[in-house]
Scaffold this active site. Structure first.
Site, short mmCIF file in Angstrom:
data_model
loop_
_atom_site.label_atom_id
_atom_site.label_comp_id
_atom_site.label_asym_id
_atom_site.label_seq_id
_atom_site.Cartn_x
_atom_site.Cartn_y
_atom_site.Cartn_z
N LYS A 181 0.84 -1.21 0.00
CA LYS A 181 0.00 0.00 0.00
C LYS A 181 0.88 1.27 0.00
CE LYS A 181 -2.27 -1.45 3.70
NZ LYS A 181 -1.62 -2.78 3.83
N THR A 182 1.87 1.31 0.90
CA THR A 182 2.76 2.48 0.95
C THR A 182 3.54 2.59 -0.35
OG1 THR A 182 2.99 2.00 3.31
CG2 THR A 182 4.52 3.61 2.38
N THR A 192 -5.97 -1.62 6.79
CA THR A 192 -5.99 -3.08 6.81
C THR A 192 -7.44 -3.53 7.01
OG1 THR A 192 -5.49 -2.91 9.15
CG2 THR A 192 -3.65 -3.40 7.69
N ARG A 252 6.60 -8.07 1.78
CA ARG A 252 7.45 -7.56 2.87
C ARG A 252 8.13 -8.73 3.59
NH1 ARG A 252 4.39 -4.19 6.58
NH2 ARG A 252 5.15 -2.38 5.43
N ASP A 284 -1.91 6.60 6.27
CA ASP A 284 -1.88 5.18 6.60
C ASP A 284 -2.81 4.93 7.79
OD1 ASP A 284 -1.09 2.60 6.31
OD2 ASP A 284 0.92 2.84 7.11
#
Ligand code: ADP
Length: 340
Positions: A61-62, A155, A214, A106
């Site tokens: 997302k980032t 999330t 990640r 975020d």
């Protein structure tokens, strides 16, 4: 993790972030949708519509928000819901944005209520009302904002109130990655880190990455550490197996949290059904962590199911922790799982 190694991990993560949409692996539909959105905005020479990105942690997302900024050649401001404690903090950020800037927010579901309400007007009319004075003499002075693009990440899209959700022009849901896509992520990262790695080692890391880039990158660095400590710069399949066993990532990719949730469900609640908050207390974690980190992976991979009566372990879940599933377990899943 001590603060220094947490900073090192962040720096390592940043170095591996793809910088363009072309380099962003997987998520084909989302990539296509964003590509069209960006092209249209560029053609109109205006800021792109507000975008909501939802999905479990570590799926990009980032990274996507930063790619949006670089593709639009605009600056990006990064903050998060919990970092904004007062509506005034958000008003200050909004009023300092420049034309076309991207504001990445975020964990937007954790924005305090007054800040969220301020955001409605800002998103829709590019305006904030600054309240001057107190009590009956207080007046609201409208302040015009530049056209900006809000990129919200969460999330838990289900937790966003609908007035907020509805103000996004586009919602992209990021899903867990296929193993072949994670293999691509690992190969790319290995090149960037200057590592030589066997095909089998790449496969081993990908299969234990919980569908999450990640985690792929993190495990790659741990396998690298393991090989280097053993005097090698070339990562083999046995390095990958030994390192991942040492870091308690099992063959199906379950980490310590996933296993403790599954074990608690089976050993303490006889496989459920049990409410999520009770389960979280049993493993000593925040409900949100269990809900947004462990549960999506366990459900998606068939170890656990959501039922109207609570969370239950599936036959696969029982077997994974070395237990025999009770007879008739399949009947528990006759009723469809609720969304939340
Ligand atoms: P989120 O914001 O969803 O928690 P991030 O965008 O911070 O996730 O991604 C975590 C890391 O995973 C990034 O540093 C990046 O290196 C890697 N990553 C995420 N998505 C991709 C992708 N599609 N392709 C390649 N690498 C990715």
């Amino acid at each position: 993790m001590n603060p220094q190694s947490a900073t090192d991990e962040l720096a390592a993560e940043h170095a591996l972030r793809p910088k363009t949409l072309k380099d962003f692996i997987g998520q084909h539909r989302v990539r296509q949708q964003i590509d069209v959105l960006l092209r249209a905005a560029r053609k109109r020479d205006s800021a792109a519509d507000h975008i909501l990105l939802s999905g479990p942690p570590g799926l990009g997302k980032t990274t996507l928000a930063m790619i949006l900024a670089s593709e639009m050649q605009t600056p990006i401001r990064i903050t998060s819901g919990p970092a904004i404690t007062h509506a005034g903090d958000l008003a200050a950020i909004l009023s300092s944005l420049v034309e076309g800037e991207i504001l990445f927010l975020d964990e937007i579901h954790r924005l305090p209520r007054p800040a969220e309400e301020l955001l409605y007007l800002a998103m829709e009319d590019f305006r904030v009302d600054v309240v001057v004075g107190k009590g009956p003499g207080a007046t609201a002075i409208p302040l015009q904002l530049p056209r900006f693009t809000l990129v919200g990440a969460t999330t838990r899209a289900g937790l966003l109130p609908s007035p907020l959700r509805d103000r996004f022009g586009f919602t992209a849901h990021l899903d867990f990655y296929e193993e072949s896509e994670l293999e691509e992520v690992i190969s790319r990262s290995a090149v960037l880190l200057g590592l030589t790695i066997d095909k089998d080692a790449i496969g081993e890391i990908a299969s234990r990455s919980r569908g999450t880039p990640r985690i792929s990158n993190r495990l790659l660095r741990r396998v690298r550490d393991y090989a280097q400590v053993n005097g090698s710069n070339s990562l083999t399949h046995s390095d990958a197996q030994a390192a991942l066993d040492m870091y308690e990532v099992d063959a199906k990719g379950l980490d310590r949290l996933d296993r403790s949730v599954l074990l608690a469900l089976i050993e303490r609640f006889n496989g459920g059904p049990v409410g999520l908050s009770t389960l979280a207390i049993a493993v000593g974690e925040e409900t949100e962590t269990v809900e947004s980190v462990a549960e999506p992976f366990l459900v998606r991979n068939g170890f656990m199911a959501r039922t109207p009566r609570g969370r239950v372990a599936t036959a696969l879940g029982w077997e994974h922790v070395g237990r025999t599933p009770p007879p008739g377990i399949a009947t528990l899943f006759d009723t469809p799982a609720p969304d939340a």
